[in-house]
Structures are given as C-alpha cells and as structure tokens.
Design a protein around this motif. Sequence first.
Motif: not given
Length: 357
Positions: A75-81, A96-100, A119-122, A153-155
């Motif tokens: 719920e934080r809106g923070i992505g982690f790589v 993999n990209i669409g999963f999230g 997903v295509r955009e990303i 980034l997709v999220t």
Amino acid sequence: MSPVLQLSNVVKAYGEHRALDGVDLSLPDDSYISLLGPSGAGKTTLLRVIAGFETPESGTIRFGGRVINTVPPHERGIGFVFQNFALFPHLSVEENIGFGLTNRKIDPVTDPAKVKARVREIIELVGLTGLESRAVTQISGGQKQRVALARTLVTEPNMVLLDEPLGALDANLRSRMRSELKIIRERCGVTFLHVTGSETEALAMGETVLVLDNKQIAQQGDADSIYNRPNSPAVARFLNCYNLFSGRVEGQAFATSSGALAFAGAAQPAASAAYAIRFDRIAIRPAGMPAGEGEVKIEGDFIASEYTGSAINSFFSLDDGKVFEVESHLSHSEPETYEPHGRYSLVWKREDALVYV
Ligand code: ADP
Ligand code: MG
C-alpha cells in the motif's frame, strides 16, 4: 521542492545488532539519488525499511507527506528492484512484467487487453521490444535487469528502490545501463533511489548522493560536493580517490609519520583527524627538486603504474612504508615512464589538501 521521502532518526536492529542507528534523510521528488556504502553498511536494510519489508525499532518514515511506518508494503506505492532480479523462471518476459499488475492486492488489472497494452508500453520504455514471449531463462543479464525494472514500473510506483541494480552485469553493459536507467527515470518522473557499493557509479548517476557510514547517513549532497569536499575521512576513504594520512594538527601543518604536511585554510571537525590529498591533484617530479611557493612535497619510491584508459595511476612507497597513489590524466600530457624503485618528489598545492580534526 518538498521532499518525497523523509526519514527521521530511524533505528533498525537484528536482535542485539543495530544495522541502522539513527538514519536521517530527505529526498527530493523526481530525481535520481544514489546511496553509496561498503558491503555490510546497511544499504539493503535501509531499502527494506523504506519499502516496508522490515519494521524499524524507532524513528519516522514519511512518504508523500504522510507517516507510513505502519502501512503495509503493497500500500506504500514504492517499487523495489531486487539485487538478484527475482524473476519467475517459468514465465515469459511479458508474463513476468504483467504478473504484478494482475496479482496486486489493490486495484488489480483484470482486463487482459488492458494488461497487454500497459505491458507493451513498459516493454517499449525499457527497451525489450521483440522479446515479449521469450523465457526469462533465455535472455541476457542486461535484459533480465530490464525485466526486473519493467515489472516494478508497470505498477506505477511513486518511487523506485534499486538494490545494486548493475552489480550482476559486466563492465561494458554496466556503463550502458547507467545512462539508460537515467533516461527511463526521466520518462517516469519519479524518484529512483539506487544503492551501490561503487563510488564511480554513485557519483556518475546521482543528482544527489548519500553516503552511508557507521549506520548513519554520513553525507548528502550533489556529486561534485561529495567528491571535492567529503565531510569526513571515512567518506574520503570510500571515494577511493584520496591519499589519507593520520596524525594531528601542529600550527599550519599536519604532523604524520610521513612528515609534516602543510595546508591552507581551516581544518574541519570530524570523528577522526586526517590529512587528505586527492590522487589527481599531485604532480610527480624528479627527486631533490625543492617545492615551489605554496607547495607541499614528500618523496617516495616508485612501485608500479596502472593504465585505466583515460588516466595512469602510479603507486609510490613513502619512507614509512605507506603506499601513495597519483592519478595522471592522459589528456593533459603524454604518459611518463618512471624508473622502477626510482625516487621521486610528489608535490601538491597546500590549498588542495583537506584537513580533518
Ligand atoms: P549491505 O546491503 O550494505 O551490504 P545489509 O543491509 O545487508 O548491508 O546488512 C547490514 C548488517 O545487518 C550486516 O551486518 C548484516 O550482517 C546484518 N543483517 C542484514 N540482514 C540481516 C538479517 N535478516 N538478520 C540478521 N542480520 C542481518
Ligand atoms: Mg545489500
């Protein structure tokens, strides 16, 4: 600009051991930030605390103006790589990209057409076009890195944390990915917090650079001020471009086991006393030549040189056994050759020295 992320006095312990001990930081929005620290400094711990995977013992984490200490990670809106990419090996690049997006707890995207479009955009943004249906086990390290980034980034996070994102890549790819990451970030318009153990990477990438030392933020500033004015001997040591001498101030000189070294201007207070002179501020001259007005001179025996492409780094042994390094930029002159075991004068300007007391 108001900060996007603020930490005040954050403490995180594992059992009895404190990994973070009073971290204060304030990061601007829409910016590339690098966080430099040696292995074991607490870099990953700091990212995990910000993301919400670890709960701090004390202190406040404020994100986008609100305290998020008790907000769950998703719920934080923070992505982690993650450092090791953490891809799903049985899924394709696209999956993999669409999963999230399809599996997130809040506001999952269930319409397959919408997922596909997003997903295509990303995929285009991170430069993976053409590899959509490839298995992630059949792509290169650099491509895996892009999938890991795309998956975050997709999220549409409001900030992205990257844990040593280039660590697994070879040197060539690493420098190319540096500029790509910066371009991708600019297109996203959110803050990237990029953790690294490499001083060159931190200085090259960060509009703001933070140095983590002794479980706290030792210094925060733009690359130029960190590089030119490290605020402690510890920061100067991490930067790996300063010769450091321990000792004490005696008048306008600093007494060391290699002799008294003159300096100009004021010494700055720090946790330990030291005299620092940058590798690239030193001239190599024949031994016996007197120093000029305002110059500092020591003598040493040549050990070896190392080419780095645009520069030569030469190593000298001082009379107390200390190794002294000089960086000569090749754009300034033809490479010199030095006599093995030969004696040389090493000379710099007084005002180029940094002194800590
Ligand atoms: P870095 O990422 O800078 O290498 P870490 O944040 O991984 O550093 O580790 C900081 C310190 O905390 C280290 O001393 C490490 O051993 C310790 N540490 C990290 N994770 C854990 C854990 N899950 N349990 C116990 N100690 C940990
Ligand atoms: Mg780590």
